[in-house]
Motif scaffolding. Structure first.
Motif, mmCIF file in Angstrom:
data_model
loop_
_atom_site.group_PDB
_atom_site.id
_atom_site.type_symbol
_atom_site.label_atom_id
_atom_site.label_comp_id
_atom_site.label_asym_id
_atom_site.label_seq_id
_atom_site.Cartn_x
_atom_site.Cartn_y
_atom_site.Cartn_z
ATOM 1 N N ASP A 99 0.811 -1.759 -0.514
ATOM 2 C CA ASP A 99 -0.091 0.393 -0.076
ATOM 3 C C ASP A 99 0.675 1.127 0.077
ATOM 4 O O ASP A 99 0.071 2.594 -0.078
ATOM 5 C CB ASP A 99 -0.597 0.202 0.834
ATOM 6 N N ALA A 100 2.076 0.419 -0.053
ATOM 7 C CA ALA A 100 3.630 2.510 0.128
ATOM 8 C C ALA A 100 3.599 2.296 -1.153
ATOM 9 O O ALA A 100 3.957 1.746 -1.296
ATOM 10 C CB ALA A 100 4.094 2.055 1.716
ATOM 11 N N LYS A 101 3.292 3.940 -1.460
ATOM 12 C CA LYS A 101 3.627 3.847 -3.078
ATOM 13 C C LYS A 101 5.308 4.068 -3.157
ATOM 14 O O LYS A 101 5.913 4.113 -4.155
ATOM 15 C CB LYS A 101 2.823 4.966 -2.962
ATOM 16 N N THR A 102 5.299 4.841 -1.837
ATOM 17 C CA THR A 102 7.494 5.199 -2.154
ATOM 18 C C THR A 102 7.957 4.326 -1.451
ATOM 19 O O THR A 102 9.304 5.160 -1.098
ATOM 20 C CB THR A 102 7.444 6.789 -1.935
ATOM 21 N N GLY A 103 7.723 3.446 -0.593
ATOM 22 C CA GLY A 103 8.733 2.457 0.203
ATOM 23 C C GLY A 103 8.041 3.090 1.698
ATOM 24 O O GLY A 103 7.245 4.043 1.717
ATOM 25 N N GLY A 114 18.201 0.676 -2.107
ATOM 26 C CA GLY A 114 19.131 0.332 -1.010
ATOM 27 C C GLY A 114 18.893 1.031 0.363
ATOM 28 O O GLY A 114 20.276 1.305 1.005
ATOM 29 N N GLY A 115 18.316 2.292 0.337
ATOM 30 C CA GLY A 115 18.017 2.678 1.640
ATOM 31 C C GLY A 115 17.117 1.721 3.086
ATOM 32 O O GLY A 115 17.295 0.205 2.906
ATOM 33 N N ALA A 116 16.181 2.681 3.534
ATOM 34 C CA ALA A 116 15.864 2.359 5.105
ATOM 35 C C ALA A 116 14.108 1.975 4.715
ATOM 36 O O ALA A 116 13.908 1.352 5.314
ATOM 37 C CB ALA A 116 15.860 2.850 6.134
ATOM 38 N N SER A 117 14.429 2.171 3.584
ATOM 39 C CA SER A 117 12.615 1.872 3.099
ATOM 40 C C SER A 117 12.445 0.413 2.146
ATOM 41 O O SER A 117 13.359 0.374 1.849
ATOM 42 C CB SER A 117 11.373 2.881 2.373
ATOM 43 N N TYR A 118 11.058 -0.310 2.483
ATOM 44 C CA TYR A 118 10.600 -1.276 1.624
ATOM 45 C C TYR A 118 10.194 -1.056 1.196
ATOM 46 O O TYR A 118 8.401 -0.370 1.069
ATOM 47 C CB TYR A 118 10.790 -2.883 2.901
ATOM 48 N N GLU A 119 9.943 -2.471 -0.356
ATOM 49 C CA GLU A 119 8.885 -2.102 -0.916
ATOM 50 C C GLU A 119 8.738 -3.764 -1.331
ATOM 51 O O GLU A 119 9.769 -4.460 -1.024
ATOM 52 C CB GLU A 119 9.610 -1.523 -2.486
ATOM 53 N N LEU A 120 8.037 -4.144 -2.387
ATOM 54 C CA LEU A 120 7.517 -5.317 -2.540
ATOM 55 C C LEU A 120 8.761 -5.555 -3.463
ATOM 56 O O LEU A 120 8.970 -4.743 -5.098
ATOM 57 C CB LEU A 120 6.286 -5.586 -3.539
ATOM 58 N N GLY A 121 9.062 -7.480 -3.477
ATOM 59 C CA GLY A 121 11.034 -7.121 -3.970
ATOM 60 C C GLY A 121 10.253 -8.626 -5.082
ATOM 61 O O GLY A 121 8.922 -8.369 -6.027
ATOM 62 N N PRO A 122 11.460 -8.611 -5.867
ATOM 63 C CA PRO A 122 11.182 -8.895 -7.211
ATOM 64 C C PRO A 122 10.495 -10.640 -7.497
ATOM 65 O O PRO A 122 10.240 -10.799 -8.530
ATOM 66 C CB PRO A 122 12.528 -8.678 -7.706
ATOM 67 N N LYS A 123 10.674 -11.140 -6.653
ATOM 68 C CA LYS A 123 10.215 -12.440 -6.226
ATOM 69 C C LYS A 123 8.423 -12.710 -6.667
ATOM 70 O O LYS A 123 8.698 -13.202 -7.140
ATOM 71 C CB LYS A 123 10.066 -12.956 -4.834
ATOM 72 N N PHE A 124 7.922 -10.864 -6.422
ATOM 73 C CA PHE A 124 5.934 -11.248 -6.301
ATOM 74 C C PHE A 124 5.894 -11.039 -8.224
ATOM 75 O O PHE A 124 5.232 -11.684 -8.127
ATOM 76 C CB PHE A 124 5.742 -10.202 -5.673
#
Length: 261
Positions: free
Chosen positions: A23-27, A62-72
């Motif tokens: 749901d987080a658009k920018t991480g 590579g920062g401190a925020s997270y997003e969905l990864g390539p496995k998805f």
């Protein structure tokens, strides 16, 4: 956080965490996840580490925020053949974003859905007066540049069936005569580019180019809608970007032009 009576607490926490990341658009940061989920920081940290190791989440640049990864993306492709659009969008994103930044126009990626075209991605112009393109928006194929492209690269029988369903007008400029539409489709196929001259909305124009898969089938279109007339130089610039964008995306997905098969 509500958990089902017979569910696994860890799985439930992981599911809610993934939803929050999605749901987080920018991480989203570790601290934000802790606050949003109401779960101990150490628990969120361990879940994130496991998901990162499996490629299900990734750090944003590579920062401190997270997003969905390539496995998805890989998992989504296994749901159904249509889920390949997830991959198409991810490959198109940098191509269209860079093009939008070069010419300060918004770019639209659309895909055929039955008798309609659906917007599946949009790259906004960085300009102050960017044209907004709604992802998920739909339009009939004979209305506008993207849809006419899809018809132009369809089988003759498909076009006949489509025309038999009626060609309603969106504006006074919409092509509503089947024979006139077929002539326009022949021109589009010869030129490899389509134009919308106020056919979908008054004052709105667009240029569009095709994207082909490995079988030479049209799977998407790249277009640039703009308001008002364009100078000859501006029109050439937009046409060049949509054609090059379509060719770049076709190449990136190992596609081939049907005439080169």
């Amino acid at each position: 956080m509500i958990e089902p009576k017979h569910g696994s607490p860890v799985v439930e926490k992981t599911a809610h965490l993934l939803q929050a990341v999605a749901d987080a658009k920018t991480g989203i940061s570790l601290g934000e996840l802790v606050a949003q989920l109401g779960v101990p920081r150490s628990t969120v940290y361990r879940i994130l580490n496991s998901l990162t190791a499996h490629g299900l989440v990734a750090r944003v640049k590579g920062g401190a925020s997270y997003e969905l990864g390539p496995k998805f993306v890989e998992l989504a492709r296994r749901i159904s053949p249509g889920a390949d659009r997830v991959t198409l969008i991810e490959i198109a994103r940098p191509i269209l974003t860079a093009a939008a930044e070069r010419i300060y126009e918004s770019f639209r990626l659309a895909a055929p859905e039955g008798d309609e075209m659906m917007t599946i991605f949009a790259a906004s112009s960085p300009g102050d007066y960017a044209l907004f393109i709604k992802v998920g928006g739909r339009s009939r194929k004979h209305v506008g540049a993207a849809g006419k492209l899809a018809l132009a690269y369809s089988d003759y029988n498909e076009v006949e069936v489509y025309c038999a369903g009626g060609l309603e007008a969106r504006t006074p400029y919409t092509i509503t005569d089947p024979e006139a539409l077929k002539e326009a489709l022949a021109d589009i196929r010869r030129n490899g580019i389509a134009e919308d001259n106020q056919e979908s909305n008054l004052g709105l124009r667009a240029f569009a180019a095709p994207v082909f898969d490995s079988g030479g089938h049209l799977v998407a279109t790249i277009s640039v809608p703009f308001i008002g007339e364009a100078t000859p130089d501006r029109a050439r610039s937009i046409k060049r970007e949509v054609v090059e964008g379509g060719a770049a995306l076709t190449k990136a997905i190992n596609g081939v032009h049907p005439l080169s098969k």
